[in-house]
Motif scaffolding. Structure first.
Motif, PDB file in Angstrom:
ATOM      1  N   GLY A  41      13.822  13.782  -3.553  1.00  0.00           N
ATOM      2  CA  GLY A  41      14.523  14.872  -2.877  1.00  0.00           C
ATOM      3  C   GLY A  41      15.706  14.339  -2.094  1.00  0.00           C
ATOM      4  N   GLY A  42      15.763  14.672  -0.820  1.00  0.00           N
ATOM      5  CA  GLY A  42      16.867  14.245   0.033  1.00  0.00           C
ATOM      6  C   GLY A  42      16.572  12.997   0.830  1.00  0.00           C
ATOM      7  N   ALA A  43      15.682  12.126   0.343  1.00  0.00           N
ATOM      8  CA  ALA A  43      15.304  10.938   1.117  1.00  0.00           C
ATOM      9  C   ALA A  43      15.243   9.695   0.248  1.00  0.00           C
ATOM     10  N   THR A  44      15.558   8.560   0.870  1.00  0.00           N
ATOM     11  CA  THR A  44      15.413   7.252   0.236  1.00  0.00           C
ATOM     12  C   THR A  44      14.633   6.356   1.183  1.00  0.00           C
ATOM     13  N   ALA A  45      13.589   5.709   0.669  1.00  0.00           N
ATOM     14  CA  ALA A  45      12.787   4.772   1.449  1.00  0.00           C
ATOM     15  C   ALA A  45      13.158   3.359   1.036  1.00  0.00           C
ATOM     16  N   VAL A  46      13.347   2.502   2.027  1.00  0.00           N
ATOM     17  CA  VAL A  46      13.653   1.096   1.777  1.00  0.00           C
ATOM     18  C   VAL A  46      12.580   0.267   2.486  1.00  0.00           C
ATOM     19  N   ALA A  47      11.880  -0.588   1.716  1.00  0.00           N
ATOM     20  CA  ALA A  47      10.802  -1.406   2.273  1.00  0.00           C
ATOM     21  C   ALA A  47      11.294  -2.794   2.618  1.00  0.00           C
TER      22      ALA A  47
ATOM     23  N   ASP B  18       3.162  19.928   6.403  1.00  0.00           N
ATOM     24  CA  ASP B  18       3.614  18.980   5.391  1.00  0.00           C
ATOM     25  C   ASP B  18       3.219  17.549   5.746  1.00  0.00           C
ATOM     26  N   TYR B  19       3.158  17.246   7.053  1.00  0.00           N
ATOM     27  CA  TYR B  19       2.718  15.924   7.490  1.00  0.00           C
ATOM     28  C   TYR B  19       1.196  15.806   7.481  1.00  0.00           C
ATOM     29  N   ASP B  20       0.518  16.897   7.188  1.00  0.00           N
ATOM     30  CA  ASP B  20      -0.934  16.893   6.989  1.00  0.00           C
ATOM     31  C   ASP B  20      -1.720  16.588   8.259  1.00  0.00           C
ATOM     32  N   TYR B  21      -1.250  17.086   9.408  1.00  0.00           N
ATOM     33  CA  TYR B  21      -2.008  16.908  10.642  1.00  0.00           C
ATOM     34  C   TYR B  21      -3.234  17.809  10.629  1.00  0.00           C
ATOM     35  N   ASP B  22      -4.330  17.314  11.216  1.00  0.00           N
ATOM     36  CA  ASP B  22      -5.555  18.108  11.344  1.00  0.00           C
ATOM     37  C   ASP B  22      -5.479  19.037  12.544  1.00  0.00           C
ATOM     38  N   GLU B  23      -4.808  18.572  13.587  1.00  0.00           N
ATOM     39  CA  GLU B  23      -4.832  19.256  14.876  1.00  0.00           C
ATOM     40  C   GLU B  23      -3.417  19.318  15.430  1.00  0.00           C
ATOM     41  N   VAL B  24      -2.987  20.506  15.861  1.00  0.00           N
ATOM     42  CA  VAL B  24      -1.670  20.645  16.467  1.00  0.00           C
ATOM     43  C   VAL B  24      -1.777  21.373  17.798  1.00  0.00           C
TER      44      VAL B  24
ATOM     45  N   ILE C 199       9.774  12.044   1.746  1.00  0.00           N
ATOM     46  CA  ILE C 199       9.016  10.807   1.518  1.00  0.00           C
ATOM     47  C   ILE C 199       8.087  10.498   2.686  1.00  0.00           C
ATOM     48  N   GLU C 200       8.530  10.768   3.885  1.00  0.00           N
ATOM     49  CA  GLU C 200       7.766  10.366   5.075  1.00  0.00           C
ATOM     50  C   GLU C 200       6.351  10.927   5.084  1.00  0.00           C
ATOM     51  N   ALA C 201       6.188  12.178   4.684  1.00  0.00           N
ATOM     52  CA  ALA C 201       4.851  12.786   4.687  1.00  0.00           C
ATOM     53  C   ALA C 201       3.896  12.039   3.757  1.00  0.00           C
ATOM     54  N   LEU C 202       4.439  11.443   2.697  1.00  0.00           N
ATOM     55  CA  LEU C 202       3.595  10.687   1.768  1.00  0.00           C
ATOM     56  C   LEU C 202       3.163   9.343   2.349  1.00  0.00           C
ATOM     57  N   LEU C 203       3.955   8.781   3.244  1.00  0.00           N
ATOM     58  CA  LEU C 203       3.690   7.445   3.751  1.00  0.00           C
ATOM     59  C   LEU C 203       2.884   7.417   5.045  1.00  0.00           C
TER      60      LEU C 203
ATOM     61  N   ALA D 207       0.845  -1.199   0.000  1.00  0.00           N
ATOM     62  CA  ALA D 207       0.000   0.000   0.000  1.00  0.00           C
ATOM     63  C   ALA D 207       0.883   1.253   0.000  1.00  0.00           C
ATOM     64  N   ALA D 208       1.994   1.192   0.739  1.00  0.00           N
ATOM     65  CA  ALA D 208       2.930   2.322   0.768  1.00  0.00           C
ATOM     66  C   ALA D 208       3.535   2.544  -0.609  1.00  0.00           C
ATOM     67  N   ARG D 209       3.863   1.457  -1.292  1.00  0.00           N
ATOM     68  CA  ARG D 209       4.411   1.557  -2.652  1.00  0.00           C
ATOM     69  C   ARG D 209       3.406   2.240  -3.572  1.00  0.00           C
ATOM     70  N   GLU D 210       2.149   1.827  -3.498  1.00  0.00           N
ATOM     71  CA  GLU D 210       1.103   2.436  -4.333  1.00  0.00           C
ATOM     72  C   GLU D 210       0.957   3.922  -4.037  1.00  0.00           C
ATOM     73  N   ARG D 211       1.022   4.279  -2.759  1.00  0.00           N
ATOM     74  CA  ARG D 211       0.892   5.694  -2.380  1.00  0.00           C
ATOM     75  C   ARG D 211       2.028   6.520  -2.998  1.00  0.00           C
ATOM     76  N   LEU D 212       3.247   5.974  -2.961  1.00  0.00           N
ATOM     77  CA  LEU D 212       4.379   6.685  -3.551  1.00  0.00           C
ATOM     78  C   LEU D 212       4.223   6.808  -5.065  1.00  0.00           C
ATOM     79  N   GLU D 213       3.828   5.727  -5.717  1.00  0.00           N
ATOM     80  CA  GLU D 213       3.664   5.764  -7.175  1.00  0.00           C
ATOM     81  C   GLU D 213       2.574   6.751  -7.583  1.00  0.00           C
ATOM     82  N   GLU D 214       1.484   6.816  -6.793  1.00  0.00           N
ATOM     83  CA  GLU D 214       0.413   7.782  -7.093  1.00  0.00           C
ATOM     84  C   GLU D 214       0.916   9.216  -6.973  1.00  0.00           C
TER      85      GLU D 214
END
Length: 197
Positions: free
Chosen positions: A37-43, A126-132, A58-62, A10-17
């Motif tokens: 950018g400045g990140a590499t994700a390894v599954a 960027d992390y898309d939080y609703d509430e802080v 990448i983290e914000a996308l996952l 599911a994470a792979r699909e999210r990144l590809e989208e």
């Protein structure tokens, strides 16, 4: 180095989208790799490990969208004005999600505090939080942003406007003053950045 426990397909699909190219892993244990950018994700089987200078790329996308975060910020200068740095930490029920400390050149203490608050809110957005729920150990900055104090300094007024624009990114927010001991991680990041400058 963030580790996200998740369904890696599911994470792979999210990144590809999101338009991120996903490649095969480099070893038998790696399911796939992706860079942005400045990140590499390894599954791996049930988690994604993110490496690099800016894991947010990448983290914000996952991470799951929405939710609540506690945000701590601090800024300081050695001399007033003098060499300045900022630090911020985003915490959820899962622990520390993200943190950063960096130098910002020459600034006053108050300018550095505002810069730290702005950087922290940008990261939470960027992390898309609703509430802080935001906490800092500068009573002056907290009270200026909440409208309890005014400022005659045009630069600080401009930074306060930027903070309010960022706060509108969230469905709900709070901002409160905490003693320095309750803000020790953000404070430590400021000092680490200044020590390494």
């Amino acid at each position: 180095m963030p580790v996200i426990e998740c369904d890696v397909e599911a994470a792979r699909e999210r990144l590809e989208e999101a338009g991120v190219a996903v490649d095969s892993g480099n070893t038998d244990h790696e399911r796939w790799r992706a860079s942005r950018g400045g990140a590499t994700a390894v599954a791996y089987d049930d988690k994604v490990v993110i490496q690099g200078s800016d894991p947010r790329d990448i983290e914000a996308l996952l991470r799951e969208n929405g939710g609540r975060a506690h945000v701590y910020f601090d800024g300081g200068s050695r001399g007033n004005p003098g060499p300045a740095g900022i630090g911020w930490v985003i915490v959820t029920g899962d622990g520390i999600v993200a943190e950063d400390g960096e130098t910002i050149g020459t600034a006053t203490n108050n300018q550095a505090e505002y810069e730290a608050l702005i950087a922290a809110l940008e990261a939470a957005r960027d992390y898309d939080y609703d509430e802080v729920h935001v906490r800092g150990d500068s009573e002056l900055i907290v009270k200026q942003v909440r409208g309890e104090y005014d400022t005659n300094n045009p630069e600080l007024r401009e930074k306060r406007v930027t903070v309010h624009e960022l706060l509108r990114s969230f469905d709900e927010w709070t901002l409160e003053y905490v003693p320095r001991e309750a803000n020790d991680r953000a404070d430590g990041l400021v000092n680490e950045a200044l020590d390494q400058a």
